[in-house]
Design a protein around this motif. Structure first.
Motif, PDB file in Angstrom:
ATOM      1  N   GLN A 220     -20.169 -22.758  45.357  1.00  0.00           N
ATOM      2  CA  GLN A 220     -21.231 -23.415  46.126  1.00  0.00           C
ATOM      3  C   GLN A 220     -21.362 -22.798  47.510  1.00  0.00           C
ATOM      4  OE1 GLN A 220     -19.641 -27.398  45.785  1.00  0.00           O
ATOM      5  NE2 GLN A 220     -21.231 -28.022  44.309  1.00  0.00           N
TER       6      GLN A 220
ATOM      7  N   LEU B   7     -17.254 -28.087  49.772  1.00  0.00           N
ATOM      8  CA  LEU B   7     -17.879 -27.343  48.690  1.00  0.00           C
ATOM      9  C   LEU B   7     -16.879 -26.421  48.000  1.00  0.00           C
ATOM     10  CD1 LEU B   7     -21.221 -26.314  50.470  1.00  0.00           C
ATOM     11  CD2 LEU B   7     -20.809 -28.312  49.013  1.00  0.00           C
TER      12      LEU B   7
ATOM     13  N   GLY C 215     -23.882 -22.900  50.519  1.00  0.00           N
ATOM     14  CA  GLY C 215     -23.156 -23.598  51.577  1.00  0.00           C
ATOM     15  C   GLY C 215     -23.134 -22.873  52.903  1.00  0.00           C
TER      16      GLY C 215
END
Length: 509
Positions: free
Chosen positions: A197, A193, A202
């Protein structure tokens, strides 16, 4: 006049029906369930530590240095409340049973970790976000206060006397695999990621993994039985007057204060090395040695896995040559290897850094493999969970979890990057003092319990050779008073003397 010791040494008081035979199938089920709990405990710590950048950005956007202080303050909350968990859950484990309390601890650890992954960010909730995080860290700390002490007690009581060191060593295998899994998971998610993110969603994925692990753990722990050792103690104590929690705690401090101090010294030795490797080294590798997080984790994960794989080997040898020789050898070796391990990390490339970390892992194996069997042996069955919970959690909170902070302060005071090595050496000296007073427990019954063996074939041999067996001491067993008095009378009639040997043993009316 015959002394109580002479009665126990000269009369075969142990009978075949006294000896407990381990149910191997149940023992292995119990081992798997307790390993998963230790895995969960260190997975929780590892996920929080390795996702520090994301968690700081989401919950503590206060600017330097307040963001880092808030992050570590929340982590400290886990260890502040941990002794309270030990004080409450330990006596409950001695009263209600180890299995019930251990089922509670694993689901609370899992729920606490999972719910942290559900908390809205500071931008959405304001100060309620970090407050909720800290409250959930309290939940985690309270539950872990009953986890390790209970798991070590449970497996020690389930294991046969001759192999207790081997089976108990698997507990810390779960701990270090859990920490390595947390590091690998966090690293993998960060690789897949973007930074945006990770901060958005995440980091939450890693915390949510705890819920299915916790459900599996509860199912496993709900299908295991109490150990025969604990059930025998409960049966023997069923007619005794029930003590309140306060009275139990006072009794433990009065009766076991030397053992509490001995155990705390051993815990300091092991936990300073352990926390230096698991929680201080990630920061040391990045801030002092210049590695990025990815490469720092790549160096540390295989070391943790090697440590985990090596623990049963050390546990096995402790059953053969004794707990004390391995603990003492490990502490002395660590005193001499602490500085070389830091030197390799500071003055070499990637491989030298790896070997420096590996040396630290080797130092840790001596202590982490042996203590799960040595520490429960300090206390009698009736108070073992409570005494372990008090001793272990207070020692970890004061002497183990503070390792990173203490080393950081020492670096500032002493102006040297070897402060971590010096602190490990100090901890090993303290550990050696405790080891000097440690009672050797390899191959011996637990205090307040009858001998435990792996097969029915061993029972007859053990009973027939009890007077020649220097590892059998019936004065530490709950031999029925009637049997002792009968032996006393027989000996008195033979010698024309009398004694009160029943007063010198673990009495059972």
């Amino acid at each position: 006049m015959n002394t109580p010791e002479q009665i126990h040494q000269s009369v075969p008081l142990l009978k075949e029906e006294d000896v407990l035979v381990v149910d191997q199938k149940e023992m292995k089920k119990a081992l798997r369930a307790t390993i998963l709990g230790n895995f969960m405990e260190w997975f929780d710590i590892g996920v929080y530590a390795y996702l520090s950048a994301s968690i700081t950005a989401v919950f503590f956007p206060f600017g330097e240095p307040w963001n880092q202080l808030a992050f570590f303050g929340a982590l400290a909350a886990t260890f502040i409340v941990r002794p309270i968990g030990g004080l409450i859950l330990g006596p409950l484990g001695d009263k209600l049973g180890r299995r019930k309390v251990l089922a509670f601890t694993i689901i609370m650890m899992a729920l606490g970790t999972f719910l942290i992954g559900c908390i809205p960010s500071y931008d959405s909730w304001g100060m309620w976000a970090p407050i909720t995080l800290i409250l959930l860290k309290f939940v985690q700390g309270f539950s872990t206060g009953g986890e390790y002490a209970g798991a070590a007690t449970f497996i020690a009581e389930y294991s046969a006397d001759r192999r207790r060191g081997f089976w108990a060593s698997f507990l810390d295998m779960g701990s270090y695999i859990g920490f390595a899994f947390a590091a690998a998971l966090a690293t993998g998610v960060e690789l897949l990621l973007t930074d945006e993110q990770m901060i958005s969603f995440g980091w939450r994925i890693c915390f949510w993994v705890a819920l299915p692990l916790g459900i599996i753990g509860v199912i496993m722990r709900s299908h295991i039985k109490e150990s025969a050792t604990f059930e025998a103690q409960q049966e023997a104590a069923k007619d005794e007057e029930e003590k309140g929690m306060g009275a139990t705690l006072i009794e433990i401090f009065k009766k076991y204060w030397p053992q509490l101090l001995t155990g705390a010294a051993l815990v300091m030795c092991a936990q300073v090395i352990g926390y230096a490797l698991t929680t201080f080294m990630p920061t040391y590798l990045t801030e002092n040695l210049g590695y990025d997080t990815l490469h720092g984790n790549a160096l540390l994960i295989p070391v943790l896995l090697i440590v985990a794989a090596g623990l049963p080997i050390f546990g096995h040898f402790s059953d053969k040559i004794g707990r004390k020789p391995i603990l003492i050898a490990g502490a002395i070796i660590s005193i001499f290897l602490a500085i070389p391990s830091f030197y390799l990390m500071m003055n070499g490339g990637v491989w030298m850094t790896f070997f420096g970390l590996l040396i630290m892992g080797f130092m840790l194996m001596f202590q982490a493999a042996i203590q799960p069997s040595a520490l429960p042996s300090l206390f009698a069955t009736e108070n073992r969970y409570a005494a372990m919970g008090i001793m272990f959690n207070i020692a970890v909170a004061l002497l183990g979890s503070t390792t990173g902070s203490v080393i950081t302060v020492l670096e500032s005071w002493w102006k040297t990057d070897y402060a971590g090595a010096y602190y490990i050496m100090i901890a090993c000296v303290v550990g050696l003092i405790g080891m000097f007073f440690l009672r050797e427990s390899a191959g011996r019954n637990l205090l307040g319990s009858m001998p435990t063996v792996e097969s029915h074939e061993e029972v007859q041999e053990l009973v027939e050779t009890q007077l020649e067996n220097d590892k059998l001491d019936t004065s530490t067993m709950p031999i029925p008073v009637v049997r002792i008095e009968k032996a006393e009378a027989e000996l008195a009639s033979e010698n024309g003397t009398a004694t009160s040997a029943a007063e010198g043993s673990q009495r059972v009316e």
